[in-house]
Structures are given as structure tokens and as C-alpha cells.
Design a protein around this motif. Sequence first.
Motif, PDB file in Angstrom:
ATOM      1  N   SER A 214       0.835  -1.196   0.000  1.00  0.00           N
ATOM      2  CA  SER A 214       0.000   0.000   0.000  1.00  0.00           C
ATOM      3  C   SER A 214       0.873   1.249   0.000  1.00  0.00           C
ATOM      4  O   SER A 214       2.021   1.242   0.444  1.00  0.00           O
ATOM      5  N   GLU A 215       0.300   2.338  -0.515  1.00  0.00           N
ATOM      6  CA  GLU A 215       0.969   3.637  -0.407  1.00  0.00           C
ATOM      7  C   GLU A 215       1.006   4.057   1.070  1.00  0.00           C
ATOM      8  O   GLU A 215       0.041   3.856   1.814  1.00  0.00           O
ATOM      9  N   TYR A 216       2.122   4.649   1.474  1.00  0.00           N
ATOM     10  CA  TYR A 216       2.308   5.069   2.866  1.00  0.00           C
ATOM     11  C   TYR A 216       2.372   6.593   2.924  1.00  0.00           C
ATOM     12  O   TYR A 216       3.128   7.216   2.187  1.00  0.00           O
ATOM     13  N   SER A 217       1.537   7.189   3.769  1.00  0.00           N
ATOM     14  CA  SER A 217       1.504   8.650   3.868  1.00  0.00           C
ATOM     15  C   SER A 217       1.014   9.052   5.251  1.00  0.00           C
ATOM     16  O   SER A 217       0.108   8.415   5.818  1.00  0.00           O
ATOM     17  N   ASP A 218       1.623  10.096   5.800  1.00  0.00           N
ATOM     18  CA  ASP A 218       1.226  10.606   7.115  1.00  0.00           C
ATOM     19  C   ASP A 218       1.236   9.503   8.173  1.00  0.00           C
ATOM     20  O   ASP A 218       0.313   9.354   8.969  1.00  0.00           O
ATOM     21  N   TYR A 219       2.294   8.689   8.112  1.00  0.00           N
ATOM     22  CA  TYR A 219       2.542   7.654   9.120  1.00  0.00           C
ATOM     23  C   TYR A 219       1.512   6.527   9.107  1.00  0.00           C
ATOM     24  O   TYR A 219       1.295   5.859  10.126  1.00  0.00           O
ATOM     25  N   LYS A 220       0.893   6.300   7.968  1.00  0.00           N
ATOM     26  CA  LYS A 220      -0.035   5.176   7.880  1.00  0.00           C
ATOM     27  C   LYS A 220      -0.159   4.734   6.423  1.00  0.00           C
ATOM     28  O   LYS A 220       0.154   5.478   5.493  1.00  0.00           O
ATOM     29  N   TYR A 221      -0.625   3.501   6.249  1.00  0.00           N
ATOM     30  CA  TYR A 221      -0.878   2.977   4.916  1.00  0.00           C
ATOM     31  C   TYR A 221      -2.271   3.420   4.483  1.00  0.00           C
ATOM     32  O   TYR A 221      -3.219   3.359   5.269  1.00  0.00           O
ATOM     33  N   ILE A 222      -2.399   3.871   3.236  1.00  0.00           N
ATOM     34  CA  ILE A 222      -3.647   4.513   2.824  1.00  0.00           C
ATOM     35  C   ILE A 222      -4.328   3.862   1.623  1.00  0.00           C
ATOM     36  O   ILE A 222      -5.449   4.240   1.287  1.00  0.00           O
ATOM     37  N   THR A 223      -3.699   2.900   0.959  1.00  0.00           N
ATOM     38  CA  THR A 223      -4.347   2.243  -0.170  1.00  0.00           C
ATOM     39  C   THR A 223      -5.199   1.081   0.341  1.00  0.00           C
ATOM     40  O   THR A 223      -4.664   0.163   0.962  1.00  0.00           O
ATOM     41  N   PRO A 224      -6.498   1.099   0.122  1.00  0.00           N
ATOM     42  CA  PRO A 224      -7.376   0.031   0.627  1.00  0.00           C
ATOM     43  C   PRO A 224      -6.854  -1.353   0.255  1.00  0.00           C
ATOM     44  O   PRO A 224      -6.473  -1.596  -0.892  1.00  0.00           O
ATOM     45  N   GLU A 225      -6.875  -2.260   1.220  1.00  0.00           N
ATOM     46  CA  GLU A 225      -6.165  -3.536   1.095  1.00  0.00           C
ATOM     47  C   GLU A 225      -6.998  -4.668   1.706  1.00  0.00           C
ATOM     48  O   GLU A 225      -7.545  -4.524   2.795  1.00  0.00           O
ATOM     49  N   TRP A 226      -7.074  -5.785   0.955  1.00  0.00           N
ATOM     50  CA  TRP A 226      -7.770  -6.975   1.462  1.00  0.00           C
ATOM     51  C   TRP A 226      -6.925  -8.207   1.195  1.00  0.00           C
ATOM     52  O   TRP A 226      -6.219  -8.307   0.189  1.00  0.00           O
ATOM     53  N   TYR A 227      -7.032  -9.178   2.096  1.00  0.00           N
ATOM     54  CA  TYR A 227      -6.331 -10.454   1.999  1.00  0.00           C
ATOM     55  C   TYR A 227      -7.329 -11.575   1.714  1.00  0.00           C
ATOM     56  O   TYR A 227      -8.545 -11.362   1.767  1.00  0.00           O
ATOM     57  N   PRO A 228      -6.829 -12.792   1.426  1.00  0.00           N
ATOM     58  CA  PRO A 228      -7.739 -13.925   1.255  1.00  0.00           C
ATOM     59  C   PRO A 228      -8.745 -14.038   2.403  1.00  0.00           C
ATOM     60  O   PRO A 228      -8.443 -13.674   3.541  1.00  0.00           O
ATOM     61  N   LEU A 229      -9.921 -14.526   2.087  1.00  0.00           N
ATOM     62  CA  LEU A 229     -11.109 -14.587   2.936  1.00  0.00           C
ATOM     63  C   LEU A 229     -11.844 -13.236   2.967  1.00  0.00           C
ATOM     64  O   LEU A 229     -12.883 -13.097   3.590  1.00  0.00           O
ATOM     65  N   GLY A 230     -11.291 -12.224   2.287  1.00  0.00           N
ATOM     66  CA  GLY A 230     -11.934 -10.914   2.253  1.00  0.00           C
ATOM     67  C   GLY A 230     -11.705 -10.095   3.498  1.00  0.00           C
ATOM     68  O   GLY A 230     -12.454  -9.158   3.793  1.00  0.00           O
TER      69      GLY A 230
END
Length: 337
Positions: A214-230
Motif C-alpha cells: 500500500s501507499e504510505y503517507s502521514d505515518y499510515k498505509y492509505i491504499t485500501p487492502e484486502w487479503y484472502p477470505l476478504g
Amino acid sequence: MNRNFKAIGAAVLTAVMCVSLTGCANNANNEKPSKLNESNIESRIESNFNVNSNNQSSSTPDEISEPKEVKLEPTDEIKNAKLNSGLVQYNNDIFQRGGYITAADFVEKYKDSYDISYSCPIDYLIKNAGSYDECKDYLLEYHDNFIGGAYNHFGMRWGKRESGLGVYKGCLYYLTLTPKNNSYGHSVKAYVVNATSPDEKITLDKAIVIEIESEYSDYKYITPEWYPLGLNTSDFKDKYDSENKSYTLKKLCGALEAKGLTKNSKFEQTGNLLPEFSKEENYNTYWKQGNDGIRCYIVGEQNLFGAKPLYYYNFTIDSNTDKVSYAQCFLEFFIKD
């Protein structure tokens, strides 16, 4: 005269002249000119100037539509993905972690949705070197420090392992994917490596995409992200839909077993103590970690440079609801015979 007729007074004079000339022409052909009045003048104006009764052109340019806002949510593909597949969803796109695609094929796959640039070491700093097309002949040095694990990197994203030109060599070269539609999520970072040619450098197009973040900005990851099982992470669990609350502790354990995992021989773990991650007996097992989590080590399929990725899953359980609060999946290292 009606309002439309008054609104185009100047045009009327011109129209009258045109009508008069037309009348003369008709008269020259022995046709009797028609008597001018408000009705037939307006008809002539509409005919000669292509204007309808609402004072609008009958031929209007196509309207430019605004880009539609895209809803970001877990796809069926990520909900049904195998835990060892390396699949991850960023925005509404599915990517694969673990070294299964070359940079050239990766760019070809995503170039319609993203503008893709390349960053690499320049003057002792990692900088943006330009677009992929401009940089595809750039050279990458061979590195293999991601073969085998290290405790100081365990449970960390690859971007967090980077320090300048990098203690962690897996972060020296990367592609940045920027959505072409500004309403469509955020950027994605894809780390690329030369893991196939120890004796010489290779060009960027032949490099292998090894990790996605994910893109990292302002001390956090900001690109919406999902793993297996949703499932998604703590950064996104309250902002985007997920399957987190669909899994109780018991249901999660059942889902892990349905996907081929077995209980670790040391199922109950206390504190931060983890089973040995370099022992094969612990691979593809899951265990309960303290009072609030399920953890597991999962080995992926062999990749393009002949190694298998080890994924470390961390499922955190909300003690008040007994349901998954959030999940994490780290690509730890690669196992190679």
C-alpha cells in the motif's frame, strides 16, 4: 411577437434580408413570393440558422461526463483466494505477491488502469527515475538477502525494512502504480528484484515483482487492502467493507482447516513467543496466540526464481464479540533448497 422572436432581434433583420432575396429568386422563377409575417419569418430563421423553438441548436456537442466514483470493496476473487496464493487486493485490483511475474508482464497487465513509474538508487538515494517505458533498460544488481528469514524483520512490511539505500536489498528497486482515475483509490508500490542472474545485472523489464504494498503517507498505509477470505487490516477495517465480522474464532479456525492448515503441535502460545519459523514442521499450521489472536505460517508455490514464499498471517480477535477485528499478512522471506 413572442419572447423567442424578440430574443433574436438582430438575427431577424438578417433573416428578413435572406427571405427577401429568396422571394426575389422565387419571383425570378415565376413563383409568387409569400407574404412575410411573424410565423413564416421564424420558420425561415429556424430553417436557415438551424435553431429550434427553444432557441437551442438542434445539433449540440456531446456532454463531457465526470468520472464516476468507484466503490472500493472486497471482490469475490479475494474472498475465495487460497491462503498460499500470495493474492492481495489493492483498490479493486488483484495482485500477486511472491515473485510470480516479471516487470514487463506486470506493467502490461496494469498499464490501462495505472500510470507506472520506476524508482532506483540515484546518487546514493532512492529516487524516481521516470516512467517504466523510459527506464525499462535500466540495470538491476543481483541480491538474495530475502532468501531465508531474520528475526529483526519478522512481522514487518518490506517498506519498513528499508533504510536509505537499504539495509534491506529487496527495497532498492520498485514500481509505483498511480491510478489514472483520481477517484479510484490510491497508489500501489511493487518491489522488483534481480534474483536470477548472480553474475551480471539484468534490465528492469526482466526483473521479478516480489512484493506489493500500500501507499504510505502521514505515518499510515492509505491504499485500501484486502487479503484472502476478504479480510482487511486495522488501517481500513472501519472505513471499507470486509468479511472481518463474518468470522468468529471458531469459524475462522474451521476456514483455515478447510484451506489445508492443521493445528500446530504447540497450539496454545503465550505472550509474544512464536513457533520457530524456519522449521518445516511449523509450516502450514495455525495456533492460538494469547487471548486475542490466531497466527499461521503458510508456504506458497515455487516462483520464477525457484523459491517458495513464507507468509505469516496474524488474525486479531475482538474479545467483546469473538469476531475477527482485523487481519495482517506479511511476506516474510523465501525458502530455497
